[in-house]
Structure formats: structure tokens, C-alpha cells
Design a protein around this motif. Structure first.
Motif, PDB file in Angstrom:
ATOM      1  N   ASP A  71       7.554   3.064  -3.596  1.00 16.57           N
ATOM      2  CA  ASP A  71       6.288   3.620  -3.336  1.00 16.57           C
ATOM      3  C   ASP A  71       5.173   2.367  -3.144  1.00 16.57           C
ATOM      4  O   ASP A  71       5.199   1.546  -3.689  1.00 16.57           O
ATOM      5  CB  ASP A  71       5.710   4.609  -4.307  1.00 16.57           C
ATOM      6  CG  ASP A  71       5.485   3.855  -5.415  1.00 16.57           C
ATOM      7  OD1 ASP A  71       6.650   3.086  -6.414  1.00 16.57           O
ATOM      8  OD2 ASP A  71       4.410   3.663  -5.990  1.00 16.57           O
ATOM      9  N   HIS A  72       4.008   2.828  -2.536  1.00 22.03           N
ATOM     10  CA  HIS A  72       2.890   2.125  -2.278  1.00 22.03           C
ATOM     11  C   HIS A  72       1.505   3.020  -2.244  1.00 22.03           C
ATOM     12  O   HIS A  72       1.928   4.214  -2.794  1.00 22.03           O
ATOM     13  CB  HIS A  72       3.059   0.816  -1.244  1.00 22.03           C
ATOM     14  CG  HIS A  72       1.989   0.019  -1.449  1.00 22.03           C
ATOM     15  ND1 HIS A  72       2.047  -0.785  -2.683  1.00 22.03           N
ATOM     16  CD2 HIS A  72       0.995  -0.523  -0.695  1.00 22.03           C
ATOM     17  CE1 HIS A  72       0.890  -1.759  -2.433  1.00 22.03           C
ATOM     18  NE2 HIS A  72       0.492  -1.429  -1.319  1.00 22.03           N
ATOM     19  N   LEU A  73       0.309   2.368  -1.723  1.00 21.97           N
ATOM     20  CA  LEU A  73      -0.814   3.260  -1.722  1.00 21.97           C
ATOM     21  C   LEU A  73      -1.085   4.117  -0.734  1.00 21.97           C
ATOM     22  O   LEU A  73      -2.145   4.902  -0.887  1.00 21.97           O
ATOM     23  CB  LEU A  73      -1.806   2.157  -2.190  1.00 21.97           C
ATOM     24  CG  LEU A  73      -1.562   1.219  -3.275  1.00 21.97           C
ATOM     25  CD1 LEU A  73      -2.584   0.141  -3.307  1.00 21.97           C
ATOM     26  CD2 LEU A  73      -1.485   1.803  -4.589  1.00 21.97           C
TER      27      LEU A  73
ATOM     28  N   VAL B  64       5.073  -6.794   0.601  1.00 20.83           N
ATOM     29  CA  VAL B  64       5.459  -7.527  -0.543  1.00 20.83           C
ATOM     30  C   VAL B  64       5.635  -6.889  -1.556  1.00 20.83           C
ATOM     31  O   VAL B  64       6.696  -6.682  -2.467  1.00 20.83           O
ATOM     32  CB  VAL B  64       4.247  -8.807  -1.074  1.00 20.83           C
ATOM     33  CG1 VAL B  64       4.780  -9.321  -2.403  1.00 20.83           C
ATOM     34  CG2 VAL B  64       4.459  -9.875   0.156  1.00 20.83           C
ATOM     35  N   ASP B  65       4.627  -5.775  -1.840  1.00 17.84           N
ATOM     36  CA  ASP B  65       4.672  -4.843  -2.919  1.00 17.84           C
ATOM     37  C   ASP B  65       4.836  -3.335  -2.517  1.00 17.84           C
ATOM     38  O   ASP B  65       4.151  -2.698  -2.139  1.00 17.84           O
ATOM     39  CB  ASP B  65       3.125  -4.921  -3.520  1.00 17.84           C
ATOM     40  CG  ASP B  65       3.095  -4.013  -4.841  1.00 17.84           C
ATOM     41  OD1 ASP B  65       4.050  -3.551  -5.405  1.00 17.84           O
ATOM     42  OD2 ASP B  65       1.980  -3.809  -5.260  1.00 17.84           O
ATOM     43  N   ASN B  66       5.967  -3.039  -2.428  1.00 15.59           N
ATOM     44  CA  ASN B  66       7.462  -3.567  -2.671  1.00 15.59           C
ATOM     45  C   ASN B  66       8.428  -3.648  -1.928  1.00 15.59           C
ATOM     46  O   ASN B  66       9.783  -3.389  -2.491  1.00 15.59           O
ATOM     47  CB  ASN B  66       7.777  -3.134  -4.015  1.00 15.59           C
ATOM     48  CG  ASN B  66       8.918  -4.034  -4.973  1.00 15.59           C
ATOM     49  OD1 ASN B  66       9.024  -4.982  -4.626  1.00 15.59           O
ATOM     50  ND2 ASN B  66       9.600  -3.131  -5.707  1.00 15.59           N
TER      51      ASN B  66
ATOM     52  N   GLY C 293       6.434   6.405  -7.421  1.00 13.48           N
ATOM     53  CA  GLY C 293       5.380   6.355  -8.335  1.00 13.48           C
ATOM     54  C   GLY C 293       5.112   5.181  -9.303  1.00 13.48           C
ATOM     55  O   GLY C 293       4.641   5.418 -10.399  1.00 13.48           O
ATOM     56  N   GLU C 294       5.515   3.950  -8.861  1.00 17.37           N
ATOM     57  CA  GLU C 294       5.341   2.857  -9.796  1.00 17.37           C
ATOM     58  C   GLU C 294       3.746   2.667  -9.952  1.00 17.37           C
ATOM     59  O   GLU C 294       3.251   2.065 -10.805  1.00 17.37           O
ATOM     60  CB  GLU C 294       5.898   1.595  -9.022  1.00 17.37           C
ATOM     61  CG  GLU C 294       5.953   0.129 -10.175  1.00 17.37           C
ATOM     62  CD  GLU C 294       4.832  -0.577  -9.859  1.00 17.37           C
ATOM     63  OE1 GLU C 294       4.656  -1.459 -10.943  1.00 17.37           O
ATOM     64  OE2 GLU C 294       4.024  -0.558  -8.996  1.00 17.37           O
ATOM     65  N   GLU C 295       3.296   2.837  -8.729  1.00 15.98           N
ATOM     66  CA  GLU C 295       1.603   2.547  -8.485  1.00 15.98           C
ATOM     67  C   GLU C 295       0.911   3.547  -9.269  1.00 15.98           C
ATOM     68  O   GLU C 295      -0.289   3.281  -9.520  1.00 15.98           O
ATOM     69  CB  GLU C 295       1.400   2.348  -7.030  1.00 15.98           C
ATOM     70  CG  GLU C 295       2.071   1.304  -6.446  1.00 15.98           C
ATOM     71  CD  GLU C 295       1.897  -0.150  -6.446  1.00 15.98           C
ATOM     72  OE1 GLU C 295       1.061  -0.240  -7.654  1.00 15.98           O
ATOM     73  OE2 GLU C 295       2.212  -0.785  -5.606  1.00 15.98           O
ATOM     74  N   SER C 296       1.467   4.626  -9.733  1.00 16.81           N
ATOM     75  CA  SER C 296       1.090   5.789 -10.419  1.00 16.81           C
ATOM     76  C   SER C 296       1.391   5.596 -11.792  1.00 16.81           C
ATOM     77  O   SER C 296       1.991   6.710 -12.579  1.00 16.81           O
ATOM     78  CB  SER C 296       1.241   7.019  -9.749  1.00 16.81           C
ATOM     79  OG  SER C 296       0.848   7.084  -8.588  1.00 16.81           O
TER      80      SER C 296
ATOM     81  N   HIS D  89      -4.731 -10.191  -0.359  1.00 15.54           N
ATOM     82  CA  HIS D  89      -3.713  -8.986   0.163  1.00 15.54           C
ATOM     83  C   HIS D  89      -3.224  -8.178  -0.980  1.00 15.54           C
ATOM     84  O   HIS D  89      -2.748  -7.258  -0.434  1.00 15.54           O
ATOM     85  CB  HIS D  89      -2.592 -10.051   0.859  1.00 15.54           C
ATOM     86  CG  HIS D  89      -2.894 -10.858   1.946  1.00 15.54           C
ATOM     87  ND1 HIS D  89      -3.448 -10.481   2.922  1.00 15.54           N
ATOM     88  CD2 HIS D  89      -2.569 -12.256   2.018  1.00 15.54           C
ATOM     89  CE1 HIS D  89      -3.714 -11.557   3.732  1.00 15.54           C
ATOM     90  NE2 HIS D  89      -3.072 -12.616   3.033  1.00 15.54           N
ATOM     91  N   TYR D  90      -3.349  -8.602  -2.226  1.00 15.94           N
ATOM     92  CA  TYR D  90      -2.834  -7.566  -3.299  1.00 15.94           C
ATOM     93  C   TYR D  90      -3.361  -6.339  -3.144  1.00 15.94           C
ATOM     94  O   TYR D  90      -4.719  -5.962  -3.202  1.00 15.94           O
ATOM     95  CB  TYR D  90      -2.843  -7.956  -4.291  1.00 15.94           C
ATOM     96  CG  TYR D  90      -2.501  -7.312  -5.703  1.00 15.94           C
ATOM     97  CD1 TYR D  90      -1.147  -7.273  -6.120  1.00 15.94           C
ATOM     98  CD2 TYR D  90      -3.481  -6.787  -6.463  1.00 15.94           C
ATOM     99  CE1 TYR D  90      -0.703  -6.151  -6.975  1.00 15.94           C
ATOM    100  CE2 TYR D  90      -3.145  -6.038  -7.631  1.00 15.94           C
ATOM    101  CZ  TYR D  90      -1.803  -5.800  -7.717  1.00 15.94           C
ATOM    102  OH  TYR D  90      -1.278  -4.910  -8.793  1.00 15.94           O
ATOM    103  N   HIS D  91      -2.646  -5.159  -3.134  1.00 16.99           N
ATOM    104  CA  HIS D  91      -3.054  -3.939  -3.031  1.00 16.99           C
ATOM    105  C   HIS D  91      -4.237  -3.585  -1.692  1.00 16.99           C
ATOM    106  O   HIS D  91      -5.242  -2.927  -2.207  1.00 16.99           O
ATOM    107  CB  HIS D  91      -3.554  -3.306  -4.345  1.00 16.99           C
ATOM    108  CG  HIS D  91      -2.425  -3.044  -5.261  1.00 16.99           C
ATOM    109  ND1 HIS D  91      -2.714  -2.221  -6.437  1.00 16.99           N
ATOM    110  CD2 HIS D  91      -1.358  -3.433  -5.388  1.00 16.99           C
ATOM    111  CE1 HIS D  91      -1.617  -2.204  -6.878  1.00 16.99           C
ATOM    112  NE2 HIS D  91      -0.586  -2.622  -6.443  1.00 16.99           N
ATOM    113  N   GLN D  92      -3.983  -4.401  -0.815  1.00 18.73           N
ATOM    114  CA  GLN D  92      -4.851  -4.331   0.320  1.00 18.73           C
ATOM    115  C   GLN D  92      -3.975  -3.897   1.593  1.00 18.73           C
ATOM    116  O   GLN D  92      -2.899  -4.266   1.730  1.00 18.73           O
ATOM    117  CB  GLN D  92      -5.709  -5.560   0.408  1.00 18.73           C
ATOM    118  CG  GLN D  92      -6.620  -5.805  -0.577  1.00 18.73           C
ATOM    119  CD  GLN D  92      -7.465  -6.801  -0.420  1.00 18.73           C
ATOM    120  OE1 GLN D  92      -7.994  -7.248   0.465  1.00 18.73           O
ATOM    121  NE2 GLN D  92      -7.525  -7.709  -1.655  1.00 18.73           N
TER     122      GLN D  92
HETATM  123 ZN   LIG Z   1       1.513  -2.666  -6.644  1.00 20.63          ZN
END
Ligand SMILES: [Zn+2]
Length: 555
Positions: free
Chosen positions: A328-330, A347-349, A381-384, A500-503
Motif C-alpha cells: 500500500d501507499h498513500l 521507493v516506499d514500497n 495498510g502499512e501506512e495506516s 520525495h518521502y511521502h510525496q
Molecule cells: Zn511510508
């Protein structure tokens, strides 16, 4: 480790390639292991990232269309590799419900003591979210009690509660864990007891109705702005299977906390001083409060993708080594300066998914499967707050005591090969020794994570396994890059985080260097293979915070 020693290891690595094969290798690998590892190459890693990070998957937010597309794709890849479905009922996907709670917290939160009032302002002074998955969460005229760190840790002989009845109370507590003694809670290294998740859970288990964590930047390791951002908006969770969670989970700034305890006639510094002792007892603050939070509730489905390579040993094949990465991501969100709204999470992930798929390819290429079963788990759901791995660890397709280890991949290295490998949460289990031996095959040295006080071990999916007693390993490339000057690695990694992180710009771009991703995936393959073939399953080191949670094996 000092720079001098590192240089010696490097030299050994340069001359040591032939040596590592000719002399007794530190890690016993079965025939064909090196050929299998060679299947982990750039196209094997790049292709899945290209698919998963494509705009078509819309940032892979749980319950959305791109989430399900990612799951179907990953399941298809596992099937293509010749693996077997790993979820219950012969399925590839382990689907589960998640609940979204959008808390409409009031602008002001009022506290009263002896006719005096204090109103804290939402955002600047406090953050509060509902812990209840209902249209309304409420605290009604509850009393505030200061409980120090809010920790009960038998292995450290520490108990802030001392049996006090705190049911129906709102608990005020310090963040972090005691850090002045290396023998206590790992010194400055953060333990689970220092995380807000532990504090809220433990308050709920005692029947408290609310909890307020006092924020300070050193104790949280991040500024107030991060608390504001991560607690704003909709919060996702697994459906609560039992009642008894906190109605209100809150944070206050240090300044607001100071005024809050002063309302009851207390001095925050004096309370903190008391709390830094084993003799501490909960302190009723003489302050009362009410808070009603209306919630918008939504429900949806997401899923983990599970494939297995069955083990070959009649006795050991019931045991399972897990390799995990979150898919998952955002999703789609706030546009960046370029107007891009898709949070691709390359990258994530997607990078970690690609590494686990590549490792699956290597396992499938072995002439003989390893003794234990290997499971490839792509969790949602890692980001949650790690929901997919929590669901997997609490609803495992085989009894939990048969899961012997989790090796997790999250946000791989796209800057090239490194001489060092950093273990997040080093010192917790015998998995460290396996990784050290596997890294030696590559001429690499294993180090501690750069910021042990950040508690990163509790922020990715290996933690969900640790919480049910399964030893988890999360390693990443270090900062010492081949052919680069000292300091270069830290600089490029930090620059990436800022930019870039979470963007939306976390995308696959032509400047990626795949060599580190390849080497780390091969390292993960060697380590997982060694665990899968070992006579003995990995174990927590004695006295580790998770050791007492390990369920004894049935055999
Ligand atoms: Zn993340």
C-alpha cells in the motif's frame, strides 16, 4: 564501529571474494544457492516497480481500485513463479475489512479544577482523535490522573500503575521510556514501551476512557508539526473485535501540559522528576474534563497477498519463514508544486515488493526447496499503522507458533552498493547472527541503525510479528557507499527524504541505481534461506521485550 576498523574489513572484502568461497564460508548454503541468487537482477526488480508505481495504480491506497489492482498483480506474479497460494482456503489474497474514522474534534477542549477553567486550542495546543468506531466518542466529567511514563514492564521491574484503579479516568503520561540507565529499557534505544501505541493500548486495557501523551520533540524524536499532520484527517484501523478501547487518544504540547497540571496545583517538572523513579505512584491531578467527538465512519476492504514455497523436510515443513513487504501507499492526495496528485510510492514500497518478488524468484530457482516452508507476504495498510501485517499476524493461515521469523523489506536503497548493512532494532534476536554471516558472504559489515532512539523497529511490518512473539528482522543498506566519500550516503539519503518521502515525486526515475537493491535482495535471500534450512528456529535474545510473547512450538 570506528572508521579504521571499517577500512580493514573493506580490504578483506576486496581480496576476499575467492577466499569466502574457498575457505570455510561463514554461512552454510545449499548447492545452487549462488546461481539462484543470480536470478535477482535489475529487470527482475525494475519491472514490478514500473507496474506498481505506475500512475494507473493511483498510489495504491487501501480499499481503492489501485490497491486491488496491485494485489491481483502480485498474486499473478507469485503464480507465474510457480508458488502455491498461501491464504486460507487456497486463496492468494487474504482480504479483510478496515474501518475509517474521521473525527470532527471540537476547536476547544475545556478542563476544570475548583472553579478554574483552562481551554486548550485544537491544533496549536492539543490533538485528539476518537478511539471508538462509532458516530460519537465521549468523555463525560472524567478525572485526570498523571501516570508517569504509563509503563508496566515486568522484565525491567518497572510499574508506573502500582495496581491503581484508573477505570473511567483520563490518563496523562510522558512520551518515550526511561533512558538514563543503559540497563533499563535499552538506555537511549527506544523500546516498544516508549511508543504512543503501547501507551494508548495499555491505558485502554486498564479501563481508562482517555489518554493524553505529553509531546516534547526530544521524547517523540519528531516535532509537534508531525503530530498535527499524522493525526489530522481520517484514521484507519481494523474493526474492533472487542470493546474497551479509549474513547479519546490525545497529545498536548509541553507548554499546554504545563498549564494543564498547573490548573490542579501541580508543577510539571516536579511530576516528571517523580516519574523518573521506580517508586512512582499515579498522581490524581484534581482536574476534570468532558469531550464529545462526532465521527464520520466508513468501511472498506483491502487485502494481503500470500504465496508459499512448501518446505522439503518432513519434520520442519510445517514451520514457516515469512518474507514481507507492504504494497500500500498513500493514494491520490494534495498536489505538489508540479500539480502531481498521485503518491506513487516507488521507493516506499514498490521497491520492497520487487525485492520480495525477486527473492521468491530465487527460491523458486533452487534445485531443492529448503527444509522449512517460505511464505512471501505482500501486506496492505502499512501506512495506516501496520494494519495488514497486524491482520496477518493475528489471523495467520497457520498457527502462529509455526511462524519462525519475518524478514521485512521497506523502502530499498536506490543509490548504489554499500559496504555496510544496518539492522533496525539490532540486538533483539538470533536473526542478527544470520544476517552478519550472510553479509560476510558479500564482504559487507553489519552495523546498528543510525538513530536507535527513533524506535524505527516499531514503525514497519516486522513489528506486527514481534508483537505476537515472532522474531522479526528489518535491515537496510547503510550509509557507506562504494566509491563515494564519507558523508555522501547520509547526504543523499537525507536529501531524498526531504524531497520525495511521502510525496507525489516518489517515482521511478532514470537516475535510480539498482545495484544496492539487488545486493540487499540477495542478502535477504541468503539470510532467509539459512533460516529456512537451519536445525534450530531463530529466537529472541534473553530478556528482550518480546521474548515472553513467543508461543512455544507444538512439537
Ligand atoms: Zn511510508
Amino acid at each position: 564501529m570506528g572508521a579504521g576498523l571499517r577500512r580493514i574489513v573493506m580490504v578483506a572484502a576486496v581480496v576476499g571474494c575467492a577466499l569466502a568461497v574457498a575457505a570455510a564460508p561463514p554461512l552454510a548454503l545449499p548447492p545452487g544457492a549462488q546461481d539462484a541468487a543470480a536470478r535477482i537482477d535489475r529487470p527482475t526488480l525494475e519491472a514490478p516497480i514500473r507496474v506498481l508505481a505506475s500512475d494507473l495504480l493511483e498510489g495504491r491506497a487501501p480499499t481503492h481500485r489501485g490497491d486491488e489492482m496491485a494485489e491481483v498483480y502480485l498474486a499473478g506474479m507469485l503464480e507465474f513463479l510457480g508458488l502455491k497460494p498461501g491464504a486460507a482456503g487456497g486463496q492468494w489474497q487474504q482480504r479483510f475489512e478496515i474501518v475509517g474514522v474521521d473525527s470532527h474534534t471540537p476547536e476547544g477542549w475545556t478542563f476544570e479544577a475548583g472553579g478554574k477553567r483552562l481551554v486548550l486550542r485544537r491544533g496549536e495546543e492539543f490533538i485528539a482523535a476518537s478511539g471508538w468506531q462509532r458516530p460519537e466518542a465521549a468523555i463525560r466529567d472524567a478525572e485526570l490522573v498523571f501516570v508517569g511514563y504509563g509503563i508496566q514492564a515486568p522484565e525491567f521491574g518497572w510499574d508506573d500503575y502500582k495496581g491503581a484503579d484508573v477505570s473511567g479516568k483520563v490518563l496523562v503520561m510522558m512520551n518515550d521510556d526511561p533512558d538514563w540507565d543503559p540497563a533499563l529499557f535499552g538506555g537511549t534505544r527506544r523500546t516498544y514501551y516508549g511508543r504512543w501505541t503501547y501507551k494508548y493500548e495499555s491505558a485502554a486495557r486498564r479501563g481508562a476512557v482517555g489518554a493524553i501523551v505529553i509531546h516534547t520533540t526530544p521524547s517523540a524524536a519528531y516535532p509537534w508539526a508531525v503530530v498535527q499532520n499524522s493525526w489530522g484527517g481520517e484514521q484507519f484501523d481494523l474493526p474492533h473485535e472487542r470493546e474497551g478501547t479509549l474513547a479519546v487518544r490525545a497529545w498536548t504540547t509541553e507548554d499546554a501540559s504545563r498549564r494543564l497540571v498547573a490548573l490542579g496545583g501541580f508543577e510539571l517538572d516536579a511530576l516528571v522528576k517523580q516519574a523518573r523513579s521506580r517508586e512512582f505512584r499515579p498522581v490524581p491531578l484534581g482536574v476534570r474534563t468532558s469531550l464529545v467527538i462526532p465521527n464520520a465512519i466508513s468501511r472498506g476492504e483491502t487485502g494481503n497477498v500470500l504465496g508459499v514455497l512448501p518446505g522439503s523436510d518432513p519434520a520442519l515443513k510445517d514451520e514457516v519463514v515469512v518474507l514481507s513487504a507492504h504494497h500500500d501507499h498513500l493514494g491520490v492526495g494534495k498536489p505538489d508544486a508540479r500539480g502531481d496528485t498521485i503518491y506513487n510510492g516507488a521507493v516506499d514500497n514498490a521497491s520492497g515488493d520487487a525485492q520480495v518478488l525477486a527473492i521468491a524468484r530465487a527460491f523458486a530457482a533452487l534445485p531443492h526447496p529448503p527444509r522449512r516452508t517460505v511464505m512471501f507476504a505482500f501486506v496492505s495498510g502499512e501506512e495506516s499503522n501496520l494494519l495488514g501485517s497486524e491482520y496477518l499476524a493475528t489471523h495467520p493461515p497457520v498457527p502462529i507458533e509455526r511462524l519462525v521469523a519475518d524478514v521485512n523489506f521497506d523502502a530499498g536503497n536506490i543509490f548504489g552498493r554499500t559496504k555496510d548493512v544496518a539492522i533496525t532494532g539490532k540486538g533483539k534476536s538470533t536473526l542478527d547472527d544470520v544476517l552478519v554471516a550472510a553479509a560476510a558472504l558479500q564482504g559487507r559489515v553489519v552495523t546498528d541503525e543510525p538513530f536507535p532512539e527513533h524506535g524505527s523497529y516499531y514503525r514497519s511490518d516486522q513489528f506486527s510479528f514481534a508483537r505476537v512473539g515472532v522474531p522479526g528482522l528489518y535491515f537496510r543498506s547503510g550509509v557507506d557507499y562504494l566509491g563515494r566519500p564519507p558523508g555522501w550516503g547520509r547526504e543523499v539519503q537525507n536529501a531524498w527524504l526531504r524531497a520525495h518521502y511521502h510525496q507525489p515525486s516518489d517515482e521511478l526515475t532514470p537516475d535510480w541505481n539498482f545495484d544496492g537493491l539487488i545486493e540487499d535482495a540477495q542478502l535477504g535471500f541468503y539470510a532467509a534461506l539459512a533460516v529456512a534450512d537451519a536445525d534450530r528456529a531463530p529466537a529472541w535474545n534473553a530478556g528482550d521485550e518480546f521474548a515472553r510473547l513467543r508461543k512455544p512450538a507444538a512439537r
